[in-house]
Scaffold this motif. Structure first.
Motif, short mmCIF file in Angstrom:
data_model
loop_
_atom_site.label_atom_id
_atom_site.label_comp_id
_atom_site.label_asym_id
_atom_site.label_seq_id
_atom_site.Cartn_x
_atom_site.Cartn_y
_atom_site.Cartn_z
N MET A 1 0.82 -1.21 0.00
CA MET A 1 0.00 0.00 0.00
C MET A 1 0.85 1.26 0.00
O MET A 1 0.34 2.36 0.24
CB MET A 1 -0.95 -0.01 1.20
N GLY A 2 2.16 1.11 -0.24
CA GLY A 2 3.04 2.26 -0.33
C GLY A 2 3.87 2.51 0.90
O GLY A 2 4.65 3.47 0.93
N GLY A 3 3.75 1.66 1.92
CA GLY A 3 4.53 1.84 3.14
C GLY A 3 5.96 1.37 3.00
O GLY A 3 6.35 0.80 1.97
N SER A 4 6.74 1.57 4.05
CA SER A 4 8.16 1.23 4.02
C SER A 4 8.45 -0.17 4.55
O SER A 4 9.55 -0.69 4.37
CB SER A 4 8.97 2.25 4.82
N GLN A 5 7.49 -0.78 5.23
CA GLN A 5 7.67 -2.14 5.72
C GLN A 5 6.30 -2.79 5.90
O GLN A 5 5.28 -2.11 6.00
CB GLN A 5 8.43 -2.17 7.05
N SER A 6 6.31 -4.11 5.91
CA SER A 6 5.09 -4.87 6.16
C SER A 6 5.19 -5.53 7.53
O SER A 6 6.26 -6.01 7.91
CB SER A 6 4.88 -5.93 5.08
N GLN A 7 4.07 -5.51 8.25
CA GLN A 7 4.04 -6.08 9.60
C GLN A 7 2.90 -7.09 9.70
O GLN A 7 1.83 -6.90 9.12
CB GLN A 7 3.84 -4.97 10.64
N PHE A 8 3.16 -8.14 10.47
CA PHE A 8 2.21 -9.24 10.59
C PHE A 8 1.99 -9.55 12.07
O PHE A 8 2.95 -9.66 12.83
CB PHE A 8 2.74 -10.48 9.87
N LEU A 9 0.74 -9.67 12.45
CA LEU A 9 0.37 -9.95 13.84
C LEU A 9 -0.06 -11.39 13.96
O LEU A 9 -0.95 -11.86 13.22
CB LEU A 9 -0.76 -9.02 14.28
N LEU A 10 0.56 -12.13 14.88
CA LEU A 10 0.25 -13.54 15.10
C LEU A 10 -0.36 -13.73 16.47
O LEU A 10 0.09 -13.14 17.46
CB LEU A 10 1.51 -14.39 14.97
N PHE A 11 -1.36 -14.61 16.54
CA PHE A 11 -2.06 -14.92 17.78
C PHE A 11 -2.13 -16.44 17.93
O PHE A 11 -2.21 -17.17 16.93
CB PHE A 11 -3.50 -14.38 17.74
N PRO A 12 -2.14 -16.92 19.18
CA PRO A 12 -2.40 -18.36 19.36
C PRO A 12 -3.83 -18.66 18.96
O PRO A 12 -4.75 -17.90 19.28
CB PRO A 12 -2.19 -18.58 20.87
N ALA A 13 -4.03 -19.73 18.22
CA ALA A 13 -5.37 -20.11 17.82
C ALA A 13 -6.04 -20.83 18.99
O ALA A 13 -5.42 -21.66 19.66
CB ALA A 13 -5.33 -21.01 16.60
N GLU A 14 -7.31 -20.49 19.25
CA GLU A 14 -8.03 -21.13 20.35
C GLU A 14 -8.28 -22.60 20.06
O GLU A 14 -8.44 -23.41 20.96
CB GLU A 14 -9.35 -20.40 20.59
N SER A 15 -8.32 -22.94 18.81
CA SER A 15 -8.47 -24.34 18.41
C SER A 15 -7.71 -24.52 17.11
O SER A 15 -7.16 -23.57 16.55
CB SER A 15 -9.95 -24.70 18.21
N ASP A 16 -7.67 -25.75 16.64
CA ASP A 16 -6.97 -26.02 15.38
C ASP A 16 -7.81 -25.65 14.17
O ASP A 16 -7.42 -25.93 13.04
CB ASP A 16 -6.58 -27.51 15.29
N ALA A 17 -8.96 -25.02 14.39
CA ALA A 17 -9.84 -24.70 13.27
C ALA A 17 -9.17 -23.76 12.28
O ALA A 17 -9.37 -23.86 11.08
CB ALA A 17 -11.13 -24.08 13.79
N HIS A 18 -8.35 -22.81 12.79
CA HIS A 18 -7.69 -21.87 11.90
C HIS A 18 -6.52 -22.51 11.17
O HIS A 18 -6.22 -22.18 10.04
CB HIS A 18 -7.17 -20.65 12.70
N PHE A 19 -5.86 -23.42 11.87
CA PHE A 19 -4.68 -24.02 11.24
C PHE A 19 -4.47 -25.43 11.78
O PHE A 19 -3.80 -25.62 12.79
CB PHE A 19 -3.45 -23.16 11.49
N PRO A 20 -5.06 -26.42 11.15
CA PRO A 20 -4.93 -27.79 11.65
C PRO A 20 -3.51 -28.31 11.50
O PRO A 20 -2.94 -28.31 10.42
CB PRO A 20 -5.91 -28.58 10.78
N LEU A 21 -2.94 -28.77 12.62
CA LEU A 21 -1.57 -29.27 12.60
C LEU A 21 -1.49 -30.73 12.20
O LEU A 21 -0.40 -31.24 11.96
CB LEU A 21 -0.93 -29.09 13.98
#
Length: 451
Positions: free
Chosen positions: A165-185
């Motif tokens: 979007m024209g910025g100087s850096q990209s930032q990413f926010l990570l959170f623990p998933a309450e369940s594996d629904a977001h990311f099944p291991l």
């Protein structure tokens, strides 16, 4: 300990990094394929783009870490960083995750992003962040490194605009998933592709045998096509990535299915898509029968047109091309033999020119084409041809040679692309055989106004 090096199988043309099939693609293909998925407002694009990246990154790194069980979380994250940079994705810093995700959210940063820079080539300023691959890779890498389920989002607010979007850096926010629904291991890796009978019988070349394909492949493989100090790969007038073959496959085929479902549930979507996608609007005039499946196919083939024009055209304008390959060429048609030899170094399988009628017709075949193999792995047999990249590339090669006259080193501008690839007298590819449908090889026939 954490160094990496991709390895090519000379029989199949497949290039692997830590067991994962990798293919070279440029910033133009990467951004256009993403825009194809984003621009349909009737499907959810984030799960297709971001979750596919997370899935593939996790799969690769989880396998790597199982082979190195003594690595600490910090060493695992360092290995993931090295692979991200090596492949040309950017300079994502993963080391802050070594202490875990508490207190949440964990903030990761990158100063350079392949996707962020690629998306800035589009007209106008983006309204939302576009580093979905970067975000997905971060999720997959952290999940594999820490053995935890995670979810995340791209930081994007006033003063924190990402690179896209024209910025100087990209930032990413990570959170623990309450369940594996977001990311099944516990998602099992896909089974190896079950190849049709005869698919391993790759023929010898039969066209322009004076062109030293083995030497060209070796020369391309020796080029320093790895991430520089910024984690980027500028080469041939474009910016390359050594990308995950199955990322492209999952994105393409999941988009195709999502669009098919949207077309079934939204009565007038087919008519509206002509106006949401300028390329479809053009092809509507040229091929008025396009409906249903053909809409998604046309968009994915158009991504191949753009890749062929920019990447293959860039190679054929480059100094290495003129130093190594041009001295071997005896006639105009040999340019196709030379560029196919280069393609066979990119991890896309083994391509062969089966027939060439100058300025009229090209028949191109591929053994172990990565799109078909990916479809067989993830979705099984297909009922229709799905080697979209190959189809688009094949048409662009003929357009480059006979419409654009790449032998004269024309400037490969967007305006020139429209002039060349969208000419009503230009070439169009039609896939006639497909490994994913049970054929031993995939085949594309290119002719003028074929459809």
């Amino acid at each position: 300990m954490n160094s990496c090096q991709a390895q090519r199988d000379p029989h199949t043309g497949i290039v692997r990094l830590d067991g994962e099939a990798m293919v070279f693609h440029c910033n133009h293909y990467n951004r256009f394929l993403q825009l194809v998925v984003e621009d349909c407002h009737y499907i959810r694009h984030e799960p297709i783009l971001q979750d596919s990246a997370a899935e593939i990154a996790y799969r690769q790194l989880h396998s790597l870490f199982q082979q190195n069980p003594h690595w600490t979380p910090a060493e695992r994250l360092a290995a993931a960083e090295i692979r991200y940079r090596y492949c040309g994705f950017g300079d994502l810093e993963l080391s802050p995750a070594a202490s875990g995700l508490e207190p949440a959210p964990l903030r990761l940063r990158e100063q350079h992003s392949h996707y962020g820079c690629a998306l800035r080539l589009n007209y106008g300023k983006r309204r939302q962040a576009g580093e979905f691959f970067d975000m997905g890779f971060a999720m997959g890498a952290v999940a594999a490194s820490l053995d935890i389920a995670v979810h995340g989002r791209i930081a994007s607010r006033a003063g924190e605009e990402p690179i896209s979007m024209g910025g100087s850096q990209s930032q990413f926010l990570l959170f623990p998933a309450e369940s594996d629904a977001h990311f099944p291991l516990d998602t099992p890796p896909p089974a190896p592709a079950e190849l049709p009978e005869g698919a391993d019988d790759v023929p010898e070349r039969s066209f322009a045998l004076h062109v030293d394909e083995d030497g060209i492949i070796e020369a391309v493989a020796s080029l320093p096509l790895v991430g520089d100090e910024h984690g980027l790969i500028p080469a041939f007038g474009v910016t390359l990535t050594r990308h995950y073959a199955d990322y492209y496959n999952l994105v393409s085929f999941r988009f195709e299915r999502a669009l098919d479902e949207a077309l079934r549930t939204h009565k007038y979507l087919g008519e509206m898509l002509w106006y949401e996608y300028p390329s479809l609007f053009f092809y509507k005039d040229k091929f008025s029968h396009l409906q249903g499946h053909a809409l998604a196919r046309t968009l994915l083939i158009e991504a191949g047109h753009i890749c062929g024009f920019n990447t293959m055209g860039g190679i054929m304008r480059s100094d290495p091309w003129y130093q190594l390959i041009v001295p071997q060429l005896r006639q105009r048609e040999d340019w196709l033999a030379g560029i196919v030899a280069c393609i066979n170094a990119l991890g896309w399988g083994v391509w062969r020119i089966a027939e060439l009628v100058p300025n009229e017709r090209l028949v191109l075949r591929a053994w172990y084409p990565y799109e078909s193999l990916g479809h067989l792995r993830a979705f099984g047999r297909s009922e229709h041809p799905i080697d979209y990249l190959m189809t688009g590339i094949a048409a662009s090669l003929m357009n480059l040679l006979y419409t654009a006259d790449i032998t004269q080193k024309p400037d490969l501008t967007l305006e020139f692309y429209y002039q060349v690839n969208r000419s009503k007298e230009g070439f169009w590819g039609h896939q006639t055989r497909c490994v994913a449908m049970g054929d031993p090889y995939s085949e594309v026939v290119v002719e003028r106004n074929l459809l």
